[in-house]
Design an enzyme around this catalytic site. Sequence first.
Site, PDB file in Angstrom:
ATOM      1  N   GLU A 286     -44.100  63.662  84.195  1.00  0.00           N
ATOM      2  CA  GLU A 286     -45.196  64.168  85.013  1.00  0.00           C
ATOM      3  C   GLU A 286     -44.655  64.647  86.335  1.00  0.00           C
ATOM      4  OE1 GLU A 286     -48.074  61.368  86.392  1.00  0.00           O
ATOM      5  OE2 GLU A 286     -46.586  59.936  87.068  1.00  0.00           O
ATOM      6  N   ARG A 290     -46.880  65.530  95.806  1.00  0.00           N
ATOM      7  CA  ARG A 290     -47.030  64.914  97.131  1.00  0.00           C
ATOM      8  C   ARG A 290     -45.708  64.314  97.561  1.00  0.00           C
ATOM      9  NH1 ARG A 290     -46.303  59.798  95.480  1.00  0.00           N
ATOM     10  NH2 ARG A 290     -47.211  59.213  93.474  1.00  0.00           N
TER      11      ARG A 290
HETATM   12  P1  ADP Z   1     -48.581  56.921  85.569  1.00  0.00           P
HETATM   13  O1  ADP Z   1     -49.067  58.291  85.945  1.00  0.00           O
HETATM   14  O2  ADP Z   1     -49.684  56.000  85.164  1.00  0.00           O
HETATM   15  O3  ADP Z   1     -47.603  56.338  86.532  1.00  0.00           O
HETATM   16  P2  ADP Z   1     -46.403  57.852  83.870  1.00  0.00           P
HETATM   17  O4  ADP Z   1     -46.638  58.900  82.852  1.00  0.00           O
HETATM   18  O5  ADP Z   1     -45.696  58.233  85.134  1.00  0.00           O
HETATM   19  O6  ADP Z   1     -47.794  57.147  84.178  1.00  0.00           O
HETATM   20  O7  ADP Z   1     -45.600  56.644  83.227  1.00  0.00           O
HETATM   21  C1  ADP Z   1     -45.378  55.444  83.946  1.00  0.00           C
HETATM   22  C2  ADP Z   1     -44.277  54.631  83.313  1.00  0.00           C
HETATM   23  O8  ADP Z   1     -44.589  54.306  81.947  1.00  0.00           O
HETATM   24  C3  ADP Z   1     -42.929  55.321  83.255  1.00  0.00           C
HETATM   25  O9  ADP Z   1     -42.185  55.188  84.448  1.00  0.00           O
HETATM   26  C4  ADP Z   1     -42.279  54.589  82.084  1.00  0.00           C
HETATM   27  O10 ADP Z   1     -41.810  53.319  82.526  1.00  0.00           O
HETATM   28  C5  ADP Z   1     -43.426  54.348  81.120  1.00  0.00           C
HETATM   29  N1  ADP Z   1     -43.552  55.468  80.146  1.00  0.00           N
HETATM   30  C6  ADP Z   1     -44.350  56.562  80.250  1.00  0.00           C
HETATM   31  N2  ADP Z   1     -44.203  57.409  79.202  1.00  0.00           N
HETATM   32  C7  ADP Z   1     -43.295  56.846  78.385  1.00  0.00           C
HETATM   33  C8  ADP Z   1     -42.684  57.227  77.111  1.00  0.00           C
HETATM   34  N3  ADP Z   1     -42.996  58.360  76.499  1.00  0.00           N
HETATM   35  N4  ADP Z   1     -41.764  56.391  76.582  1.00  0.00           N
HETATM   36  C9  ADP Z   1     -41.426  55.225  77.211  1.00  0.00           C
HETATM   37  N5  ADP Z   1     -41.959  54.808  78.375  1.00  0.00           N
HETATM   38  C10 ADP Z   1     -42.869  55.597  78.969  1.00  0.00           C
END
Ligand code: ADP
Length: 454
Positions: A286, A290
């Site tokens: 993502e 910001r």
């Molecule tokens: P948020 O927007 O809720 O922070 P993210 O998409 O940034 O969600 O994901 C947060 C965390 O979740 C990541 O830093 C990672 O630790 C875990 N994560 C997210 N997507 C995956 C994936 N496809 N495989 C493994 N872990 C994931």
Amino acid sequence: MFEKVLIANRGEVALRIHRACREMGIKTVAVHSEADANAMHVRLADEAVCIGPARSADSYLNKSAIISAALITGADAIHPGFGFLSENADFAEMVESHGITFIGPTAGQMRLMGDKITARKAAEEAGLPVTPGSPALESVEHAKEWANKIGYPIIIKAKDGGGGKGMKIAFNDDEIGEAFTMAKAEAKASFPSDVVYMEKYLQKPRHIEMQVLADKYGNVVHLGERDCSIQRNNQKVIEETPSPALNQQQREEIGNIVRNAIAKIGYTNAGTLEFLFEDGRFYFMEMNTRLQVEHPITEAVTGIDIVREQIRIASGAQLGYTQDDITFSGHAIECRINAEDPETFAPCPGKITEWHAPGGLGVRVDSEIYSGYTIPPFYDSMIAKLIVSGKTRNAALMRLRRALEEFVIDGVKTTIPLQQEIISQAEFIDGQYNIHWLENFMAKKAAEKAAEKK
Ligand code: ADP
């Protein structure tokens, strides 16, 4: 250039923005809740306006109160910091419609990159490597179909998700029904939309993100990566740059891909692209549109003041330098220090009876705390960021150990003892960790403690 900037935030980031403004000769307006009248950013700002009661929803998230404060004080720009309204496209639009500049990307760019499904599509079209995934999922059957196409394990995520909420993992067809239903229910409870989608679940990745700056004239630079794999409940605990897991070729490759993608998307201001990194491959997760909490480690190795650049870009200035002008030197590490019990993580607000921050070469402490300050119970429990830098990773680590030893915070519990433990573990010292390392370490500690009791 702006004459007066309103800071729509609190805590250390409000102070961080105030500092950048003062160094640019810009006046500042602090806004604060009733609970924050004695806060450091309020004391230091040129003007301060109380915008409501303690509850964030009534103050720091109160869009009209903040915009009124800007109009009354004659501020010509608003910096949103991070958290609160920083990724709220409606707020950015409201600010601009009142003739005030929003220091950040445009509302349109925030909408595009803030929605995980549209962001994935834009990222893919712009040439970023994206985690294999599905479109919006209609039903359990639809989810099952996609899971088999992508291959288990998979993770179901909310399209508007944030803060690690609404994510469910499934390892096989028997688990997919529950994962889909629960992710959808959590999304419905926490986010504007209950739309969910699926991604391949990576089992031992690192979290590596790239900082970018882009002006309004198509000039884009990246400021290297940050490794944020030391996490608890998807919250970052320690960050470092450069990442011990990347070699120079991988670093240059992802840097070029990111720079081209940002130019294609037409994004402006500061932003961060978050990736998972496993077996030598990057997977776009993502974008954060910001400033980020961990930005100071990038500042430490590049010498670039990211908040100053955000303000310059928003005012219409050109970057004035190219990628070739950016040099990276040394190693930097940040520890987030929270007012929490270091074992249970229960928040520990209250009065700071004694405060002594470490100093010396290569040590930076960003904090709003002073002796006698009372931490209110209403907000995030992060009270300080300790940032150290050194010529090598080892020098930075030794300095971090020294600086943590020097820190005195009395009156409340903090996570400093946990930070000291983490940085003395062999895997951390060797740079051998992934996003599950801290969870596993905490579980091992808990098991040892239980065995001791027996
Ligand atoms: P948020 O927007 O809720 O922070 P993210 O998409 O940034 O969600 O994901 C947060 C965390 O979740 C990541 O830093 C990672 O630790 C875990 N994560 C997210 N997507 C995956 C994936 N496809 N495989 C493994 N872990 C994931």
